[in-house]
Design a protein around this motif. Structure first.
Motif, short mmCIF file in Angstrom:
data_model
loop_
_atom_site.label_atom_id
_atom_site.label_comp_id
_atom_site.label_asym_id
_atom_site.label_seq_id
_atom_site.Cartn_x
_atom_site.Cartn_y
_atom_site.Cartn_z
N THR A 156 0.84 -1.20 0.00
CA THR A 156 0.00 0.00 0.00
C THR A 156 0.87 1.25 0.00
O THR A 156 0.60 2.22 -0.71
N ILE A 176 0.79 4.30 -2.72
CA ILE A 176 0.62 5.73 -2.43
C ILE A 176 1.77 6.53 -3.02
O ILE A 176 1.58 7.59 -3.63
N LYS A 190 1.30 9.41 -5.71
CA LYS A 190 1.67 10.78 -5.36
C LYS A 190 2.70 11.34 -6.33
O LYS A 190 2.74 12.53 -6.60
N LEU A 211 -5.56 1.96 4.15
CA LEU A 211 -5.34 3.38 3.81
C LEU A 211 -6.04 4.25 4.84
O LEU A 211 -7.18 3.96 5.23
N SER A 221 -6.86 10.43 4.61
CA SER A 221 -6.27 11.36 3.61
C SER A 221 -5.75 10.58 2.41
O SER A 221 -5.87 11.03 1.26
N GLU A 222 -5.18 9.38 2.66
CA GLU A 222 -4.70 8.56 1.54
C GLU A 222 -5.86 8.15 0.63
O GLU A 222 -5.75 8.18 -0.60
N THR A 223 -6.95 7.75 1.28
CA THR A 223 -8.11 7.34 0.48
C THR A 223 -8.62 8.51 -0.34
O THR A 223 -8.98 8.35 -1.53
N LEU A 278 -6.92 10.99 -1.42
CA LEU A 278 -5.99 11.22 -2.52
C LEU A 278 -6.36 10.34 -3.71
O LEU A 278 -6.47 10.81 -4.85
#
Lengths: 332, 723
Positions: B635, B639, B643, B671, B674-676, B678
């Motif tokens: 994961t 990310i 990114k 996740l 905030s990651e989700t 994104l």
């Protein structure tokens, strides 16, 4: 005249049954094909030096029938040739080394149609690779390569008949031969255009016409017709668009049974989008069928060959008058 | 015939002349194309190589069963090459190439001087100096060219101290050099215009032997006589002795004449006493001949004759000399001379020196010799070119010839002051090299010629005659592997169409050999032909790529900045990495990825492929075990990839689709919020991008987006609950 007897330097002997040949862009490779469907490729190491002898790099039967014509694909798309058979089938062959296999010629595409035959194909590289094919029913098809690295994936971009007025109706056309020549201009800014003429039983189809791609409407338009009223419907044997290294007009050669015509084509279209044309010369020489016409890289000398078995060279003199400059007669 | 074979693959320049002005030629030159095939030819194919080299394929008719010979040979055709123009029957191809290379520096220097001067001449005060100095530059250029065209002169009157040797047969002069010098005399060397006739006398002395190919000349008579010399017992009794001598005298080869006179028997010691008077007459003539006044600044060292630079001095000396001859002619001693041959021979020579047309006509072999003899003895005060043409016509009438020499037409054109004829003759007889270089001489000759040659003509496609001939010469250079590199120098001196032809020439160079490729690119760089060099590099890139040299392929495509093809390659790499996770297959690509990665913008951000590989590896580990740690690691990679701005957009969807397992991880949400978010944003961006025209559809199932969205939404819910 001194030395003329041995003026021609022999480069290569060809196998029995060879029917056609074609040189690549740099004149360093020769493709030949024969009546039994064999395609051969020869390499000439240093194209202009006299010492090298050619090396055969490929020889294989690629068709069942007679191959009538072989054409190289522009080098921006690799080393590839198109074979046109007498039955009107086009196959594309490409030299590739795939996945750590040795270098070999591979078939990558075949164009065939049950109802009609391909008579001529010519390629041009603009932003994409385009192939124009002339068919025995008088149709013209423009194919476009989708992926610049894959000669497998083609898309039919346009299909039309070689007529100015699309409404004109005529019976079933039967075409014996056709001749296509792209505008050899290599700039990317240039609109792609080509000239095509037919040798058929249908007079509307025959006359050579310049087709230009209309970007705005994404279609091909006839922008000039290279025919005088008194020559209406004359069958066209061959066309050749001269390289233009800076002339303020284009020059195109058209061969019919009446002779060899040199046309100047203006660069600026009129209000109807037509380019001004002028026939600047009608020359006689081959007395019959003209097989092939080729311009040199300056677009100043035209070489032709035809049914009389001669090679003839044509130039314009300082006053702009075209004339035959010399001829070559094959002797054993 | 080695001398012939050298030019054997060339249509010698008398044959195919580009762009002549000659509308009068009624017969078309037809050349044989030898192929040696037994069967008749059924078809031909033609193709131009670079420049004016034409390749012709000849195909035999299919051997019928009745003609076993053709079938057995196995040869069904021939491919031959014909090079048009550029040869010279007298000069080997290798020497022609030396001339071609040697003429580059003087040509280039003259061009740069011209452009310098054209800048200067725009300032009005400098305008006049331009015309005064220009011919000096041209003369310097001309001298440089002359030095290339042959070794030191070996004129017939260069006598070495072998009393038996009258004519020296050294290195053969060439017509090309003779033609060049002739043009230099008339056009470039303004300083010697005052003694033009004397220059012609010298010119003929140097090149008379060339005319022997079409007719008898004084030179050939001398050579023949010299061969006979050893067999002659009493030289003065031989009629040929007197004939050859008067001939040499008629064209002013004074040294030869005096030397021959001194072979006279009366000089022999044992005869001197009884032939005193006879010898006195011979010697008197020899002295008179060696003191002949010449209107010229100087003679080559050791040459006989007295030079007078100024006209009045010359006139005075000439009249004095003539009166001495007349006196000798009327001398009573002749009656006392009892040797009939000597008397008649000497008398005839006196008549020549007195300028008797009849005697001159007898003594000379062809019109040009007669012409020169006129300047020496009949019209010694001729100045300038005005009356020269009429005199030439008269001489041609007096000495008609069945065959015209290649230098004659040029000569007539020059003295007739007809630039078109001169140009046509240069072109027809001496070929493209000559015309391209001689136009500099012609334009220096007169303003009229300058206008004629530099005038841009619509009929020629908007170029001048000068440019046309440079283009034609560049074509000749282009057709040979050893000379094409100098063609650009001539092409870039062409204002209108040179660059166009240069582009075509460069486009037609093979990219197969790296050294040639680099040379091409270097030429492009020199002349700022960026679009051509990028095309050449593109061709090279595709060539290497297709031929399995992936690294070289990518390198050249990058040099060509061919984003389209590089993106395709990136796509292929991605597919290949995506297909198989095995390190072996990946290693094959690694070098290429490295290469692509360094210039990420062009290569479509391929540095991410490394990360993608790591990501794929962790996914692979997941499929074997069920470790949450491994999943977290994967994961993290995902990310990072999403990114990273260098990850191309078209890879987003496949990446997310590959990660469905992670997004739906059952143990816990991998996740955070905030990651989700994104990833959801990226997904939203993608949906918008799909509407744009150039969007590349990934090869995924149609429900891919919705299943990703669902997984992300689920994950978001779980993450919110966790936090």
């Amino acid at each position: 005249m001194q030395g003329v007897g041995e003026m021609a330097k022999e480069l290569l002997s060809l196998d029995n049954g060879t029917t056609c040949s074609s040189w690549n862009y740099s004149s360093s490779r020769l493709a030949t094909a024969s009546s039994d469907g064999t395609l051969s490729i020869f390499n000439f190491l240093h194209p202009s030096s006299s010492s090298s002898s050619p090396r055969s790099t490929f020889k294989s039967k690629v068709h069942d029938g007679n191959i009538a014509k072989v054409v190289w694909v522009p080098p921006e798309y690799g080393d590839a040739v198109a074979c046109v058979t007498a039955d009107g089938i086009v196959s594309l062959w490409e030299e590739v080394a795939e996945d750590s296999q040795p270098l070999q010629w591979k078939a990558c595409k075949t164009f065939r149609s049950s109802s009609t035959k391909v008579l001529d194909v010519q390629f041009a590289s603009f932003n994409t690779l385009k192939m124009v094919a002339a068919y025995s029913d008088g149709n013209v098809r423009v194919y476009e390569l989708l992926d610049p690295l894959e000669l497998k994936n083609w898309q039919l971009q346009a299909e039309f008949q070689n007529v100015v007025e699309s409404v004109s109706a005529f019976g079933k056309a039967l075409c014996l031969s056709a001749s296509i020549s792209w505008n050899p201009q290599k700039g990317v800014s240039q609109e792609s255009s080509f000239i095509i003429g037919f040798n058929s039983n249908t007079s509307e189809l025959n006359s050579s016409k310049v087709w230009e791609f209309d970007q705005a409407h994404q279609r091909w338009l006839p922008v000039a017709e290279l025919e005088l009223p008194e020559d209406k419907g004359d069958q066209v044997y061959a066309v050749a668009w001269a390289p233009n290294i800076g002339r303020p007009y284009e020059t195109i050669a058209v061969a019919t049974h009446k002779g060899l015509a040199i046309w100047n084509l203006g660069l600026n279209p009129d209000r109807n989008g037509r380019l001004p044309v002028e026939r600047v010369a009608l020359l006689s020489g081959h007395e019959g069928m003209v097989w092939q016409m080729e311009w040199d890289m300056s677009g100043m000398t035209l070489a032709t060959t035809g049914h009389d078995g001669m090679v003839r060279l044509w130039q314009s003199n300082l006053n702009g008058v075209w004339h035959q400059q010399a001829a070559f007669e094959p002797t054993s | 015939m080695p001398g012939v074979a050298v030019a054997s693959d060339t249509v010698t320049n008398g044959a195919l002349v580009p762009f002549s002005d000659d509308g009068t030629r009624d017969s078309l030159p037809i050349y044989p194309l030898n192929h040696g095939l037994a069967a008749p030819i059924s078809r031909l194919a033609i193709s131009w190589s670079r420049g004016n080299s034409l390749r012709v394929s000849l195909f035999s008719a299919e051997p019928s069963s009745g003609s076993p010979g053709a079938a057995q040979s196995g040869v069904g055709g021939k491919v031959v090459e014909v090079k048009l123009g550029g040869g010279d029957p007298e000069i080997t191809d290798a020497h022609l190439r030396r001339i071609a290379y040697g003429s580059v520096p003087p040509f280039a220097l003259l061009q740069s001087r011209r452009s310098e001067l054209s800048v200067l001449s725009k300032a009005p005060s400098m305008a006049t100096t331009y015309h005064i100095d220009w011919w000096e530059h041209v003369l310097e250029y001309s001298k440089e060219i002359t030095s290339l065209l042959g070794g030191p002169k070996s004129p017939p009157n260069a006598i070495i101290e072998d009393p038996g040797e009258i004519v020296k047969t050294g290195e053969d002069p060439t017509c090309l050099k003779a033609a060049w010098e002739l043009m230099e005399i008339f056009y470039a060397d303004k300083q010697s215009q005052a003694w033009l006739p004397e220059r012609l006398v010298d010119w003929l002395a140097d090149y008379d032997s060339l005319f022997s190919s079409t007719q008898e000349t004084i030179h050939s008579k001398l050579v023949d006589f010299q061969k006979e010399l050893v067999n002659i017992q009493v030289i003065e009794d031989d009629a040929r002795y007197w004939e050859v001598m008067s001939s040499a005298l008629s064209v002013g080869w004074l040294d030869i004449v005096v030397k021959m006179l001194r072979l006279h028997g009366s000089y022999q010691l044992d005869q001197l006493s009884n032939r005193e008077l006879e010898n006195g007459l011979v010697e008197a003539l020899a002295v008179l001949i060696s003191k002949m006044p010449r209107n010229r600044p100087e003679s080559p060292a050791g040459k006989l004759g007295e030079c007078f630079k100024s006209k009045p001095d010359f006139t005075k000396a000439w009249e004095r000399w003539r009166s001495q001859i007349t006196k000798l002619d009327c001398s009573p001693f002749w009656i006392q001379c009892d040797n009939h041959q000597t008397r008649e021979g000497l008398k005839n020579m006196l008549q020549i020196m007195l300028g008797k047309t009849e005697n001159l006509c007898m003594a000379t072999c062809f019109w040009l010799e007669l012409y020169v003899s006129h300047f020496l003895y009949i019209r010694p005060f001729t100045m300038g070119i005005e009356s020269m043409y009429n005199l030439a016509q008269k001489c041609i009438q007096l000495k008609p010839s069945s065959r015209t020499h290649r230098l004659t037409g040029l000569m007539i054109g020059i003295i007739g002051e007809n630039t078109e004829v001169v140009l046509a003759e240069c072109s027809r007889e001496f070929g493209p090299w000559m015309v391209a270089h001689a136009t500099e001489l012609l334009t220096a000759g007169s303003e009229q010629a300058e206008i004629l040659l530099h005038d841009e003509r619509f009929n020629l496609g908007g170029i001048s005659i000068v440019e046309l001939h440079r283009l034609a010469y560049a074509q000749v250079l282009s057709s040979h592997a050893l000379t094409w590199q100098i063609a650009p120098i001539y092409l870039t001196s062409c204002m209108k169409q040179g660059m166009g032809l240069l582009e075509n020439l460069l486009y037609r160079q093979s990219v197969q050999h790296n050294d040639m490729l680099l040379k091409n690119i270097e030429i492009c760089r020199l002349y700022e032909l960026d679009h051509i060099s990028s095309n050449i590099m593109k061709v090279a890139g595709v060539y290497h790529w297709k031929h399995g040299r992936k690294g070289a392929g990518v390198f050249w495509l990058q040099q060509a900045q061919d984003a389209t093809r590089l993106n395709r390659i990136a796509q292929q790499l991605f597919d290949s990495v995506g297909k198989s996770i095995s390190d072996e297959s990946f290693k094959q690509w690694e070098g290429v990825i490295e290469l692509l990665g360094s210039e990420s913008k062009l290569a479509g951000g391929l540095e991410f492929l490394h990360k993608y590989r790591d990501f794929k590896k962790s996914l692979q580990q997941l499929s074997s075990g069920k470790s949450t740690d491994a999943a977290r690691q994967a994961t993290g990679s995902l990310i990072l990839l999403m990114k990273n701005p260098s990850t191309p957009q078209r890879f987003w969807l496949p990446l997310l689709f590959d990660s469905l397992k992670l997004l739906n991880w059952h143990d816990c949400p991998l996740l955070n919020v905030s990651e989700t978010n994104l990833l959801l944003n990226k997904l939203q961006e993608l949906s918008l991008a799909r509407l744009r025209p150039h969007f590349i559809k990934p090869n995924l199932p149609p429900e891919a987006i919705s299943s990703i969205r669902l997984a992300l939404a689920t994950n978001l819910g779980r993450a919110i609950l966790d936090e």
